[in-house]
Enzyme design. Sequence first.
Site, mmCIF file in Angstrom:
data_model
loop_
_atom_site.group_PDB
_atom_site.id
_atom_site.type_symbol
_atom_site.label_atom_id
_atom_site.label_comp_id
_atom_site.label_asym_id
_atom_site.label_seq_id
_atom_site.Cartn_x
_atom_site.Cartn_y
_atom_site.Cartn_z
ATOM 1 N N THR B 320 27.422 37.115 44.645
ATOM 2 C CA THR B 320 28.027 36.615 45.566
ATOM 3 C C THR B 320 27.127 35.974 47.231
ATOM 4 O O THR B 320 27.808 34.891 47.130
ATOM 5 C CB THR B 320 29.086 37.365 46.199
ATOM 6 O OG1 THR B 320 30.206 37.656 45.173
ATOM 7 C CG2 THR B 320 29.970 36.887 47.599
ATOM 8 N N TRP B 323 26.156 32.536 45.000
ATOM 9 C CA TRP B 323 27.244 31.657 45.034
ATOM 10 C C TRP B 323 27.099 30.691 46.159
ATOM 11 O O TRP B 323 26.706 29.469 46.635
ATOM 12 C CB TRP B 323 28.424 32.568 44.687
ATOM 13 C CG TRP B 323 29.519 31.435 44.369
ATOM 14 C CD1 TRP B 323 29.903 30.430 43.628
ATOM 15 C CD2 TRP B 323 30.221 30.701 45.316
ATOM 16 N NE1 TRP B 323 30.986 29.961 43.905
ATOM 17 C CE2 TRP B 323 31.319 29.953 44.682
ATOM 18 C CE3 TRP B 323 30.627 30.922 47.033
ATOM 19 C CZ2 TRP B 323 32.240 29.142 45.139
ATOM 20 C CZ3 TRP B 323 31.515 30.201 47.236
ATOM 21 C CH2 TRP B 323 32.579 29.418 47.027
ATOM 22 N N HIS B 324 27.176 31.742 47.494
ATOM 23 C CA HIS B 324 27.176 30.776 48.880
ATOM 24 C C HIS B 324 26.000 30.207 49.144
ATOM 25 O O HIS B 324 26.008 28.982 49.801
ATOM 26 C CB HIS B 324 26.800 31.534 49.583
ATOM 27 C CG HIS B 324 28.699 32.335 49.890
ATOM 28 N ND1 HIS B 324 29.301 33.219 49.328
ATOM 29 C CD2 HIS B 324 29.433 31.669 50.435
ATOM 30 C CE1 HIS B 324 30.389 33.766 49.509
ATOM 31 N NE2 HIS B 324 30.740 32.746 49.972
ATOM 32 N N GLY B 325 24.253 29.818 48.250
ATOM 33 C CA GLY B 325 23.720 29.768 48.824
ATOM 34 C C GLY B 325 22.186 29.510 48.446
ATOM 35 O O GLY B 325 22.086 31.265 47.851
ATOM 36 N N PHE B 472 28.719 24.180 48.767
ATOM 37 C CA PHE B 472 29.196 25.245 47.767
ATOM 38 C C PHE B 472 29.094 24.764 46.928
ATOM 39 O O PHE B 472 29.881 23.117 46.512
ATOM 40 C CB PHE B 472 29.946 26.339 48.316
ATOM 41 C CG PHE B 472 29.254 27.105 49.314
ATOM 42 C CD1 PHE B 472 29.920 27.476 50.741
ATOM 43 C CD2 PHE B 472 27.874 27.344 49.519
ATOM 44 C CE1 PHE B 472 29.186 28.001 51.827
ATOM 45 C CE2 PHE B 472 27.400 27.864 50.645
ATOM 46 C CZ PHE B 472 27.909 27.813 51.624
#
Lengths: 392, 472
Positions: B320, B323-325, B472
């Site tokens: 998680t 995934w965001h950056g 994203f």
Amino acid sequence: MEKSSYRITTIICLMILFLIAIGSNYLLWSGVTWQEVLSFAWMGNENLYNDALFGKRQLVSLNGGWHHLLHTAVIRDADVNQIVVRTQDGSITSMVWQYDMAEPAENIANFAQWLEMQGVDFYYIQAPYKVIPGYTQMPVGIKDYSNENADALLALLSERSVDYIDLRAEIQKENKDRKGLFYRTDHHWQTKTAFWAYSRVGQVLAEQLSWEIPEQVLSLEDGYNITSYPHSFLGSQGKRVGRLYSGVDQYDYIAPVFATDFTVSITKADGTVREQAGTFTQALVYEPLLLGNDDVETNKYACYFGGDYPEVQIKNNLAVNDKKILVIKDSFALPFTAFLANSCEETRMIDLRYFTGAMEDYISAYKPDVVLMLYNPSSFGSKQMFQLLSEK
Amino acid sequence: MIFPSVAFLMFFLPFVLVVYYIFLRSIRKRNFFLLSASLFFYAWGEPVFVWLMVVSICWNYLIGRGIGHYQRMGADRKERICLCLGILGNLACLILFKYTGFVTENINGIFGFALTIPEISLPIGISFFTFQALSYLVDVYRRDVPAQRSLIDLGLYISFFPQLVAGPIVRYQAVAAQIKCRQENWTDFSIGFTRFLCGLGKKVLIANEMAVIADKAFNMPSAELTVGFAWLGAIAYSLQIFFDFAGYSDMAIGLGKMFGFSFAENFRYPYMASSMSDFWRRWHISLSSWFRDYVYIPLGGNRVSPLRSYFNLWVVWLCTGIWHGADWSFLLWGMWHFAFLMIEKIFHVESKIPIVLYRFWLLLVVLIGWVFFRAVSVTNSAAYLQTMFGLTGAGIWNDIATLYLREYWFYIGIGLVFSIDVVSWGKKKLDASLIWQRGQIILQPISYSILLLLVLSFLAKAQYNPFIYFNF
């Protein structure tokens, strides 16, 4: 009942949306090809579309009205240099950032030195800015550096023995009414203020350089007529926030009552020349900006000469002396120079933002008696405006 | 192109609506048109990456057909190979564009190499449409849905413009039937349109205004940042990220409904959560449920030993965060949430502390997490937090803080109010009133018209407002 609410809401909002959309599409597709439209889309450049927004002025005005309702004192802008701030007297202004004035001062001093070698007098004239020392109160947390920058510049010029006229100090000395010096909605000084500045400079020319200038030419009460146009001018800052926020200014047009005869030649940036001749109003005024239409967004301030150009030549055919002046300028000099042209035989204006020639060659050819450099503090950020000599 | 823009509202959307509803009748033609419009939408400013989207659609189409083919043949091994190829292909694309630079930089840092850090542009929305594609392939493999035989329909699912660049992540099985057969109606269109307007309002009137405060605070040199302004900035960012993302989800869901699609909710007032677990059942629901169904449960979920289930959760939160950056600060944010989820799971603190106190505590934890998320680096976030808690000797308040509080008090106020479910509460109170029921038919159109004009006025004035989740 709830479904009906949604449907009615949708109908009304879609009507608003499509009305603006149809107008925007009309504006977009008039004058551009579909290839241009698509190429902008391909590059993700939305300027073409943003510029075509139908009712943009009204929407900006609505936005201003919203901010007025919320008593917002600082209105952001897409251009960070155009952030609008409301001061304590309800006027609006933009902030000036802090600049290093060493190089501009050096350039001016070198220029003054070169002029001295040519036997030409020089005065740097510091125009005031809307943030007036001892009067203007910016919102808490907002810092404006216009006066600090100007103080720094004049201190450096003083060290180099360059003559200057600080109009801000003159305002303090004469205890002029600060409230009416500038337009509420524009960054420029009022026409009356420009005239006052001209009369101060005229007095300096008469007293220090022994120029022969009739009193009537320097006196607003004795020599000029004021025509007022109430609620007619939405200035540069007002346009950015809308009239519901800023209000609308009265514009005062000042012209001589004594006999005048001028020949004016304006060289535009594209090289074309516009010539006008006749009385003060016929020759020096670009009438479409003054009398053209009732649109408050017409830039009435620029009615003297019509705007900023690389070079303007003004010949006074009824001059009482044979003096020649060169004014190196920003837009504050437009009304100022129009009045100044009454005081001598020839006046020329050079705007370094647009002038591409060499100042030394120009001055050597023109041979002015005095060069005046009139800048307001919001011009300090432009390096180009201080590129006075070709070689350092 | 973004939704709150003149180009979208005045040119793209009206054009698409007019063509869709007036000139096209059959579902096939409408799907083809929506796919074309979506590809045009994606190509806007990204003409190269639209080909990546096309390749992704074709790749997933072929893989899906392959999985379906081997399913019919009963060739389990080939079916699995097909799925693996599909997953690897999608993830390779995501990793290449999003993480290559980050990985190279860290290899250099750890091993002292001097590898050239590639500068690769990030295709907008790649994380979203990649996850959608992955969910399609896995759902086909699991036999939850048959493989899509129409390239157009699958392309529409992957690239549909309402949720293409910032979600919500739509499960294929949720929309498969709607792609094939949907019945647009005026009621749904109206509800969708008003939902879209709500989302516009959240984004333009609240998120964008909060961004001004947050940007100022987080970009301010530490020496100038006061304790009070640091807190103001953190609160502003908490509101910004919620209204930005929730607003975008509202717009996506609303637009979907206007074209006959029903998407699941993505936010349920997360700042009203009663626990960290509850927070993640309310925040970015489509992402958390995606990780639950495609990572956590396949790893065993909580049907394994406690230690193994914690490990599974750790993997989910690692993913998680990443995934965001591609930055350690996002990883730190993920691990921060994981830590507090573990505390709840192991010690059940949420049931031991008075609920009001715990909710404030939870909001504080989430707020601190947002500082990690927003700050440009881990070091920067540490410095910011130190200022917030008065550990740097910084002053409590200054003129800048006064300026921003005075200028933005209204937006902070409505942001705080609308971050809780006042609408439902208000409706419950008012629905009993006959005056309200009758007045609604006048008040609602007026309110939304004012909202629309206000939003348009802000867009006209600003003409520049990027989304946070755009990258994203």
